[in-house]
Design an enzyme around this catalytic site. Structure first.
Site, short mmCIF file in Angstrom:
data_model
loop_
_atom_site.label_atom_id
_atom_site.label_comp_id
_atom_site.label_asym_id
_atom_site.label_seq_id
_atom_site.Cartn_x
_atom_site.Cartn_y
_atom_site.Cartn_z
N ALA A 61 -26.57 -21.93 -46.35
CA ALA A 61 -25.52 -21.92 -45.27
C ALA A 61 -24.45 -20.85 -44.94
O ALA A 61 -24.02 -20.52 -43.97
CB ALA A 61 -24.78 -23.19 -45.83
N HIS A 80 -45.41 -20.66 -42.21
CA HIS A 80 -45.05 -19.57 -41.33
C HIS A 80 -46.47 -19.06 -40.62
O HIS A 80 -46.44 -19.22 -39.45
CB HIS A 80 -44.32 -18.45 -41.63
CG HIS A 80 -43.07 -18.90 -42.59
ND1 HIS A 80 -42.28 -19.82 -42.24
CD2 HIS A 80 -42.41 -18.28 -43.69
CE1 HIS A 80 -41.10 -20.09 -42.95
NE2 HIS A 80 -41.50 -18.99 -43.88
N GLU A 83 -43.34 -7.99 -47.01
CA GLU A 83 -41.92 -8.06 -47.57
C GLU A 83 -41.96 -6.79 -48.59
O GLU A 83 -42.88 -6.54 -49.15
CB GLU A 83 -41.77 -9.31 -48.46
CG GLU A 83 -41.55 -10.53 -47.30
CD GLU A 83 -41.13 -11.67 -48.02
OE1 GLU A 83 -39.97 -11.83 -48.10
OE2 GLU A 83 -42.17 -12.32 -48.76
N LEU A 92 -40.68 -20.64 -36.33
CA LEU A 92 -40.74 -21.16 -34.84
C LEU A 92 -39.49 -20.99 -34.25
O LEU A 92 -39.58 -21.26 -32.95
CB LEU A 92 -41.15 -22.74 -34.78
CG LEU A 92 -42.37 -23.00 -35.94
CD1 LEU A 92 -42.67 -24.40 -35.67
CD2 LEU A 92 -43.44 -22.30 -35.03
N THR A 143 -21.98 -25.05 -48.98
CA THR A 143 -21.65 -23.82 -49.34
C THR A 143 -22.72 -23.10 -50.27
O THR A 143 -22.24 -22.09 -51.06
CB THR A 143 -20.31 -24.15 -50.49
OG1 THR A 143 -20.98 -25.19 -51.49
CG2 THR A 143 -19.15 -24.79 -49.95
N GLY A 144 -24.15 -23.52 -50.03
CA GLY A 144 -25.04 -22.60 -50.53
C GLY A 144 -25.49 -21.55 -49.69
O GLY A 144 -24.70 -21.10 -48.83
N ASP A 145 -26.35 -20.59 -50.31
CA ASP A 145 -26.76 -19.54 -49.71
C ASP A 145 -27.13 -19.35 -48.23
O ASP A 145 -26.59 -18.63 -47.71
CB ASP A 145 -27.86 -18.64 -50.55
CG ASP A 145 -27.24 -18.13 -51.75
OD1 ASP A 145 -25.97 -17.98 -52.17
OD2 ASP A 145 -28.19 -17.93 -52.85
#
Ligand SMILES: *[C@@H]1O[C@H](CO)[C@@H](O)[C@H](O)[C@H]1NC(C)=O
Ligand SMILES: *[C@@H]1O[C@H](CO)[C@@H](O)[C@H](O)[C@H]1NC(C)=O
Ligand SMILES: *[C@@H]1O[C@H](CO)[C@@H](O)[C@H](O)[C@H]1NC(C)=O
Ligand SMILES: *[C@@H]1O[C@H](CO)[C@@H](O)[C@H](O)[C@H]1NC(C)=O
Ligand SMILES: *[C@@H]1O[C@H](CO)[C@@H](O)[C@H](O)[C@H]1NC(C)=O
Length: 798
Positions: free
Chosen positions: A49, A278, A254, A217, A45-47
């Protein structure tokens, strides 16, 4: 068109391709049961997810629903069931269908998906035991075999080891059923924490069971890098090297700030957050040797590791760092800090990386990322040298920049793409999942009109997480970070991170206001901001002293000449004087004989000579060692190794002019009978006119030793020789050293002393009388040459 899209989707699921292709409306009819798969998102229920994972698993389900597998989905969390169940179902209802599903079909599949899901509270070992029991029993009740269990740990990293242990203890399936456990970054904070975490996880999970995600990836353009290189090898092989590539840029810009994430971000900063993982992964994909089998994860890993081991060591000066202006206020607020608190965490970094293999030697690879920049954009650009000189028509296509851009997404283009300058080659396109974009518009990509490029894009755009989840389901490991890969990357980045720990960051306002403030340039191997700083933030104990004045002072010390200055200026001066001595010697006798010390003090000097003194007569210079530890020359504490790594590696001294001390003879170290000292002495007598070096560079130790001449080492005993074996009080005890006689015959001797910690010694030495057995340095009295002390202000003034 519809058919093409569907066919493309099928390509990634070869197992089920035949079954589904024979059906026109993919109804769920398959009776060929391949087994049951349980998916458990811990932190369901996290962000992450809510935003990506359930969406990804729904796509997996939608693609696999006719394949013969059956599924159940569990969202796990710490909250009790009654509270969390509605939250979970909010997220599940929010998922969207793959584009190719009709509206009715979508509604049907989604309804089935919701029926297969449930929430489980997962706190105690008993909770996991109960889950484990259900995972076993549920397929039995359905009358199917169990194919696999997929755990996705979307929890903070500190909880990994604990959850993994519980999974191993109570949710490990019986033999014949796979277990796959997915982990999200951060995988540690530096090399040792990553190693510790890996060791902890290894007690609960086998390496092949772990899938460490780097969502980069899963990006379509990133995962296309190797196939693109292979498909176009005919064009790329001749030019994919230092002779043709000007530089490589790997960039992630960003626009957001770090608000709301500060407790995490402030401990990590931009390098750990996105560059170590990354951008470094992209670097390896661009430069690694092409594997013969692109989906062989072992071969991919082997080739990646070769690149990691060839990356040149990163020094402090390889990077520039910045921090957006409002960051510190956000830190004070979110971490409840006072107004005096200053965070040195960088939110912007630019790093120069070099690869020490013949193919790429000297070719800069620039990794850059930052928050609060002017646009959101990710790309890797290979800029080629242009060897055509256009005499008249400058608009001619041959005169334009030649580049290949892997455009990961966002920015002006709005779709992921690979762009190839038309003056390079027309890319081959054998892959039906990609197509050429032919419609023209007036967009510009990195300064060139889009009409100057061939543009390739995926026929269907897919989310990175959906892509990776599909690969985990199929057990493909080539897009995941193995333990070795992870540790190799941390091994590379950790020294830089440590040396940047207190480095001042340039402050930038954010957005378009940054203007050209963050532009940086290459100066030798150094990265520096291209424009003058307005404001730097500095650490408290750096305040003041560093910047005041750069004056050089001349005077007397122990009745010899002395040059003193702030350390940087001192090094500039000493390097210039060595070059002057070299030029004068070469003019007079055709050769320059220079004897160097090891240790850490002269490192800055070596770097200065290597990266700024391009007119130094290296071809006519002979390099000798002042002293050496009795260790193999390849060991890190060998003095020759230091000179090699920081100087020889970067300059063109003929091989025959390099004279390391022969400490290793007959496969043993500094044995008297091997006569190493005598051999070196003979070399000196034969090659150096009258055995008189032109310049000898010395340091001085806290106990007054110089070269490897230590207090009470009976220096009188080797009065007649030029080279001797000596004993150090510190390990390794055995040394080889020039004697006082050899040093005092030199035409010029420089003693370099730097740092506050030497202040007491400098004070003491200024008072003592000559006494070579107590203070060997006082025995340095050139018979006809000059002695000059180079002492920085820290050592002189304290
Ligand atoms: C719904 O999905 C969007 C992204 O597609 C996500 O940002 C949002 O948090 C989700 N809402 C819920 C309630 O899960
Ligand atoms: C998992 O747990 C068992 C005991 O329950 C233990 O023997 C084993 O070493 C653990 N780790 C792995 C990787 O199986
Ligand atoms: C490539 O590697 C994959 C994964 O190891 C394997 O399944 C496949 O058969 C290999 N292909 C070839 C042509 O060897
Ligand atoms: C900051 O202080 C507030 C109120 O005193 C508290 O609720 C919050 O948990 C604190 N946050 C941190 C990170 O310490
Ligand atoms: C060698 O040294 C002697 C004495 O210092 C000097 O006179 C002579 O010119 C030198 N020879 C060369 C080739 O430099």
């Amino acid at each position: 068109m519809w058919k093409v899209v569907w066919a493309a989707l099928l390509l990634q699921v070869p197992v089920c391709a035949q079954t589904v292709q024979s059906e026109d409306n993919h109804e769920v009819k398959d009776t060929r049961k391949l087994g049951h798969v349980s998916v458990i998102i811990v932190g369901g229920t996290g962000d992450l997810a809510k935003k990506y994972l359930w969406q990804g698993f729904f796509h997996l389900y939608a693609n696999q629903v006719s394949s013969g597998y059956s599924f159940s989905f569990y969202g796990g969390g710490l909250s009790p069931k009654d509270k969390a169940t509605p939250v979970l179902f909010e997220a599940l209802k929010n998922v969207t269908c793959p584009l190719d599903l009709s509206v009715e079909r979508c509604a049907l599949v989604k309804e089935q998906f919701l029926k297969l899901a449930e929430y489980r509270q997962l706190v105690t070992l008993e909770d996991y035991q109960a889950l484990g029991k259900q995972l076993t029993e549920h397929p039995k009740q359905e009358g199917v075999t169990e194919a696999g269990r997929l755990f996705y740990l979307s929890v903070p990293a500190f909880a990994y080891a604990d959850v993994a242990e519980k999974i191993n203890a109570s949710c490990r399936p019986s033999d014949g059923t796979w277990l796959r456990v997915v982990l999200e970054k951060p995988f540690g904070h530096d090399f040792s924490s990553a190693q510790l975490l890996s060791a902890q996880l290894a007690t609960s999970l086998k390496d092949e069971e772990m899938f460490r995600i780097d969502h980069y990836l899963g990006k379509q353009v990133v995962s296309k890098i190797l196939p693109f290189r292979k498909e176009n090898s005919k064009h790329l092989d001749p030019v994919w090297n230092k002779h043709h590539i000007e530089r490589v840029e790997i960039v992630l810009k960003e626009t957001l700030n770090a608000k709301g994430r500060i407790p995490f971000y402030d401990q990590y900063g931009v390098i750990r957050d996105v560059i170590q993982n990354h951008l470094t992964e992209v670097l390896t994909l661009l430069t690694m040797e092409l594997p013969t089998n692109l989906s062989d994860s072992k071969e991919v890993l082997k080739n990646k590791l070769k690149i990691f081991s060839a990356l040149e060591h990163l020094e402090r000066h390889c990077a520039v760092v910045g921090q957006y202006e409002s960051y510190n206020k956000e830190v004070q607020e979110e971490l409840n800090k006072t107004k005096e608190h200053y965070s040195l965490t960088p939110t912007f970094a630019g790093v120069m990386v070099y690869i020490d293999i013949a193919q790429y030697e000297g070719m800069p690879i620039i990794l850059t990322s930052g928050k609060m920049l002017d646009e959101r954009l990710g790309y890797a650009r290979i800029l080629f040298k242009n060897d055509i000189f256009c005499v008249q028509s400058h608009n001619n296509v041959h005169c334009k920049p030649k580049q290949i851009i892997f455009y990961f997404g966002h920015g002006a283009l709005q779709y992921p793409a690979i762009l190839v300058s038309k003056n390079l080659f027309k890319p081959d396109l054998k892959d039906t999942e990609w197509k050429e974009v032919t419609e023209q518009n007036d967009l510009h990509v990195l300064g060139m009109p889009i009409s100057d490029y061939y543009v390739l894009t995926p026929t269907v755009q897919r989310e990175a997480y959906s892509e990776l989840i599909s690969q985990i389901f199929h057990g493909r490991k080539d897009s995941f970070i193995s333990t070795e890969n992870l540790l190799a990357s941390w091994d590379f980045w950790t020294p830089l991170l440590h040396s940047l720990a207190n480095a001042p960051s340039r402050l930038y306002p954010g957005g378009v206001d940054n203007g050209n403030m963050l532009d940086f340039k290459l100066l030798g191997r150094e990265a520096t901001f291209a424009n003058d700083a307005l404001v730097f933030i500095t650490h408290d104990d750096m305040g003041g002293s560093g910047v005041e004045s750069f004056q050089v002072m001349q005077g007397k010390y122990r009745s010899a000449e002395m040059v003193s200055a702030w350390s940087e200026e001192l090094i500039v001066r000493l390097a210039a004087e060595i070059q002057a001595a070299a030029e004068s010697a070469v003019r007079e006798g055709g050769r320059f004989h220079l004897a160097l010390s090891g240790g850490s003090t002269p490192l800055a000097l070596f770097q200065r000579l290597a990266h700024y003194h391009y007119t130094f007569p290296w071809r006519d210079t002979h390099l000798w060692m002042v002293d050496e530890r009795c260790v193999p020359l390849t060991e890190m504490d060998s003095n020759f190794r230091t000179v090699h790594d920081h100087l020889l590696q970067h300059v063109k001294v003929p091989y025959f002019n390099i004279h390391p001390m022969p400490v290793q003879i007959n496969q043993r170290l500094c044995v008297e009978e091997d006569n190493g000292a005598l051999l070196y002495e003979r070399d000196i007598s034969q090659l150096v006119n009258t055995s008189s070096f032109h310049f000898v560079l010395l340091g001085v130790g806290y106990d007054g030793h110089t070269a490897s001449l230590f207090p009470s080492s009976k220096l009188d005993a080797h009065r007649e020789s030029l080279v001797a074996l000596t004993e150090s009080p510190a390990k390794p005890h055995q040394r080889m050293s020039l004697t006082l006689k050899a040093i005092n015959q030199a035409q010029k001797v420089g003693v370099l002393v730097m740092g506050k910690s030497k202040h007491e010694l400098i004070t003491q030495l200024s008072r003592v009388k000559d006494n070579i057995n107590k203070w060997p340095i006082t025995g340095i009295r050139p018979t006809s040459g000059r002695l000059v002390w180079y002492i920085d202000y820290d050592a002189l003034l304290g």
